[in-house]
Design an enzyme around this catalytic site. Structure first.
Site, short mmCIF file in Angstrom:
data_model
loop_
_atom_site.label_atom_id
_atom_site.label_comp_id
_atom_site.label_asym_id
_atom_site.label_seq_id
_atom_site.Cartn_x
_atom_site.Cartn_y
_atom_site.Cartn_z
N ASP A 94 29.56 -17.87 12.51
CA ASP A 94 28.71 -16.70 12.34
C ASP A 94 28.55 -16.42 10.84
OD1 ASP A 94 27.29 -14.45 13.21
OD2 ASP A 94 29.07 -13.19 13.36
N GLU A 146 18.17 -17.78 9.12
CA GLU A 146 17.80 -16.36 9.18
C GLU A 146 16.71 -16.03 8.17
OE1 GLU A 146 20.91 -13.39 9.43
OE2 GLU A 146 19.59 -11.80 8.76
N HIS A 190 24.25 -4.35 11.56
CA HIS A 190 25.65 -4.57 11.93
C HIS A 190 26.45 -3.25 11.95
CE1 HIS A 190 24.58 -8.71 10.52
NE2 HIS A 190 25.17 -8.97 11.66
N ASN A 266 23.90 -11.16 19.53
CA ASN A 266 25.23 -11.06 18.92
C ASN A 266 25.84 -9.68 19.11
OD1 ASN A 266 24.51 -13.54 17.89
ND2 ASN A 266 24.97 -13.03 15.76
N ILE A 267 27.04 -9.68 19.67
CA ILE A 267 27.72 -8.40 19.91
C ILE A 267 29.17 -8.52 19.45
CG2 ILE A 267 28.51 -6.80 21.71
CD1 ILE A 267 25.92 -7.66 23.27
#
Ligand code: G3H
Ligand code: 13P
Ligand code: ZN
Length: 322
Positions: A94, A146, A190, A266-267
């Site tokens: 990540d 990204e 985030h 994404n968590i």
């Protein structure tokens, strides 16, 4: 010594994403830093018959050691089989920020890496992402790039405002870099404090639709997708915590995104909240307890329950492993 993820029973994201796009759901990408988180993720995904991406951040590598995390992911493959379902498991880096870090993960058994060049100028992001893709693809490791910058802290870099992904750049980026999936910035961020009180918690599904039009069928990734369940915030505050005005992404917006080209969500923060709420409750109710299993066990159970609900009700990934 270099090892291929294939020898470890892990899979890359290619088939997972193709199925997710076809089926109109998203693969859960859950972060883990310790054994209890890994167990909860695997138990939840086995019980709901969901494929899963185990994510390792730079912070996780510093906290737990990359070697231990890799062996835990390798163990997760056997653990899932023992629990009765051979679900596809991907081990993903990540927010990789350098070529060297991505290379070391490819060499060390990761099946997927993210190179996050979003803080660089466009051309530098393209060059860095392309370099990682060229290396990773030699080993059939998939790469997430990204475009656009999320507000808040990302890669230890903090941005006050979102820089939304520009739809007109995505086609060129994907073509030039050869990346396998693209993380975009459409209003998620985030952490647990994504919106201020009074703000409308809304993500820009219109930008997502525009991006989808430019690169139809290409796998899109959403970072910063915790929903910050109010019941956990309330429990944390009830049992001595202080988390006012923690607001996340409404689940119905994530559900809508998961039905489109978004095929990885994404968590991380929601898992932190679930564990913290359970641990605080346990200590408040049984202050004499000092066996870590007695407080980490209930935290693990709460985490598993939450991930099962996410797979079923938000991502739509439940029941996809036949
Ligand atoms: O994107 C950030 C993830 O939540 C990982 O966070 O760097 O604190 O492990 P971390
Ligand atoms: P959250 O902080 O919203 O859980 O996002 C996690 C994430 O994007 C990991 O890369
Ligand atoms: Zn992220």
């Amino acid at each position: 010594m270099a090892v291929s993820y294939k020898e470890l029973g892990l899979v890359n994201t290619r088939a997972m994403f193709a199925e997710a796009i076809k089926g109109g759901y998203a693969i859960p990408a859950y972060n883990f830093n310790n054994m209890e988180q890994m167990q909860a993720i695997i138990q939840a995904c086995v019980e709901t018959k969901s494929p899963v991406i185990l994510q390792v951040s730079s912070g996780a590598r510093k906290y737990a050691n990359q070697t231990l995390l890799r062996y835990m992911a390798q163990g997760a493959v056997e653990f899932a089989k023992e629990l009765g379902c051979n679900i596809p498991i991907c081990l993903h880096l990540d927010h990789g920020d350098t070529f060297e870090l991505c290379k070391s993960c490819v060499d060390f058994g990761f099946s997927s890496v993210m190179i996050d060049g979003s803080h660089h100028k466009y051309d530098e992001n393209v060059a860095l992402t392309k370099k990682v893709v060229e290396y990773a693809h030699q080993y059939d490791v998939t790469v997430e790039g990204e475009l656009g910058v999320l507000a808040g802290v990302e890669d230890e870099v903090s941005a006050e405002h979102h820089t939304y992904t520009q739809p007109e750049e995505v086609e060129d980026f994907v073509k030039k870099t050869g990346c396998d999936s693209l993380a975009i910035s459409i209003g998620t961020s985030h952490g647990a404090f994504k919106f201020k009180p009074g703000q409308n918690p809304e993500i820009r599904l219109d930008i997502l639709a525009e991006i989808e039009k430019r690169i139809p069928g290409f796998p899109i990734v959403l970072h910063g997708s915790s929903s910050v369940p109010q019941e956990y915030v309330d429990l944390i505050n009830k049992y001595g915590g202080k988390m006012e005005a923690a607001i996340g992404i409404p689940e119905e917006q994530l559900r809508a995104a998961a039905k489109s080209a978004v095929c990885k969500i994404n968590i991380d923060s929601d898992g932190r909240l679930a564990m913290t709420a359970a641990v605080r409750k346990m200590f408040a109710e049984q202050p004499g307890e000092f066996d870590p299993r007695k407080y980490l066990g209930p935290a693990r159970d709460e985490l598993k329950k939450m991930y099962m609900a996410k797979n079923k009700n938000v991502l739509g990934s439940a029941g996809r492993v036949k």
